[in-house]
Scaffold this active site. Structure first.
Site, mmCIF file in Angstrom:
data_model
loop_
_atom_site.group_PDB
_atom_site.id
_atom_site.type_symbol
_atom_site.label_atom_id
_atom_site.label_comp_id
_atom_site.label_asym_id
_atom_site.label_seq_id
_atom_site.Cartn_x
_atom_site.Cartn_y
_atom_site.Cartn_z
ATOM 1 N N TYR A 210 0.814 -1.214 0.000
ATOM 2 C CA TYR A 210 0.000 0.000 0.000
ATOM 3 C C TYR A 210 0.855 1.274 0.000
ATOM 4 O O TYR A 210 0.640 2.171 -0.817
ATOM 5 C CB TYR A 210 -0.966 -0.006 1.188
ATOM 6 C CG TYR A 210 -2.255 -0.753 0.921
ATOM 7 C CD1 TYR A 210 -2.330 -1.716 -0.097
ATOM 8 C CD2 TYR A 210 -3.401 -0.506 1.668
ATOM 9 C CE1 TYR A 210 -3.494 -2.410 -0.332
ATOM 10 C CE2 TYR A 210 -4.573 -1.204 1.429
ATOM 11 C CZ TYR A 210 -4.613 -2.149 0.433
ATOM 12 O OH TYR A 210 -5.778 -2.832 0.188
ATOM 13 N N GLU A 217 1.974 6.399 -7.087
ATOM 14 C CA GLU A 217 0.917 7.252 -7.630
ATOM 15 C C GLU A 217 1.243 8.740 -7.426
ATOM 16 O O GLU A 217 1.108 9.551 -8.347
ATOM 17 C CB GLU A 217 -0.417 6.902 -6.964
ATOM 18 C CG GLU A 217 -0.932 5.509 -7.307
ATOM 19 C CD GLU A 217 -2.117 5.112 -6.455
ATOM 20 O OE1 GLU A 217 -2.812 6.010 -5.950
ATOM 21 O OE2 GLU A 217 -2.353 3.892 -6.279
#
Length: 288
Positions: A210, A217
């Protein structure tokens, strides 16, 4: 995040029917005329038939719920198998590309069609929530899926100069491993045959994946900012007939800032789920 498993269990196991209710109380005929007695008897008979009709309707409703639950389980099983296979294909393509080319440059271009198809296909998860076969908030599912769609179509696809950034590889690897683990977890859970390793991977891999995915991103969006500012892409300038303006550059900045409150919520939710699932299982094993 075992929401598909819970949905299948809830849908497939909905078999308890509600009681049709107690029969009508007998009426005293001691002070009534024969005509009234006959009318009351007829009314009581009608009430009994009405109760039988309600019971029949309830049985039909229960049967319908069972059929819908079975169909939902079959569809969700097919969906999760397809998504597991799709992300496995993507993983194999990525490994093969790197082994042949020895570089990450050109990787996105080589796998973009597969990525776009299966990530866009995930919009069905919002539909699953809307129609109630998955007991997850539509808002939560919408945020999770739309953020991925945004990264694929409105960032990496649209801004070609950033497609060879190392950060793209970061989120691609994190997404791929995460989705293979997640969809295989849902698949085996729906089949009622969940290997411990899959459960362990589901609630441990995310600890690293994660943050890696989020970092990829954010770095990718950051790399896109100069190009967006220079070209003014997706922006609406004043004056125009609608008297509305929109600046995609500032929208990307706001999107990056939104990770600050949203990511910790999701991450700590998964940590709580991990303690509940894995630690609970350890306690059971010790009792045995």
């Amino acid at each position: 995040m075992g929401r598909l498993t819970e949905a299948a269990a809830a849908g497939g196991g909905a078999s308890a029917a509600r009681s049709a209710g107690p029969p009508p109380a007998p009426l005293s005929l001691s002070s009534t005329s024969p005509g009234c007695a006959a009318a009351m008897a007829s009314s009581e008979e009608d009430g009994t038939n009405g109760g039988a009709s309600e019971a029949s309707e309830e049985r039909e409703a229960v049967g319908k719920r069972r059929r819908l639950g079975l169909l939902a389980t079959i569809w969700l099983t097919f969906y999760n198998i397809a998504m597991t296979a799709g992300w496995l294909v993507l993983a194999i393509a990525m490994v093969r590309f790197y082994m042949e080319k020895g570089t990450h440059k050109g990787l996105y271009r080589s796998i973009q069609k597969t990525l776009k198809f299966f990530q866009t296909f995930a919009l069905l998860e919002i539909v699953h929530c809307l129609i109630g076969i998955v007991p997850t908030s539509v808002l939560v599912a919408g945020v999770q899926v739309s953020s991925r769609i945004f990264m694929v179509w409105l960032v990496t696809h649209s801004i070609k100069p950033i497609q060879n950034e190392e950060s793209v590889v970061l989120f691609l690897v994190a997404w791929t491993v995460t989705e293979i683990t997640r969809y295989s977890f849902y698949t085996f859970s729906l089949l009622d045959h969940l290997p411990y390793f899959i459960k362990w991977a589901r609630y441990n891999f995310f600890i690293i994946l994660y943050p890696v995915g989020v970092a990829g991103e954010l770095l990718t969006i950051y790399a896109a900012l100069p190009y967006v500012k220079k070209t003014g892409m997706f922006s609406i300038r004043l004056p125009n007939k609608y008297n509305v303006s929109f600046d995609y550059y500032y929208f990307l900045l706001i999107t990056m800032a939104s990770y600050i409150p949203l990511f910790p919520q999701l991450y700590f939710h998964m940590l709580r789920q991990r303690r509940k699932v894995l630690h609970g299982e350890v306690i059971v094993e010790k009792d045995d």
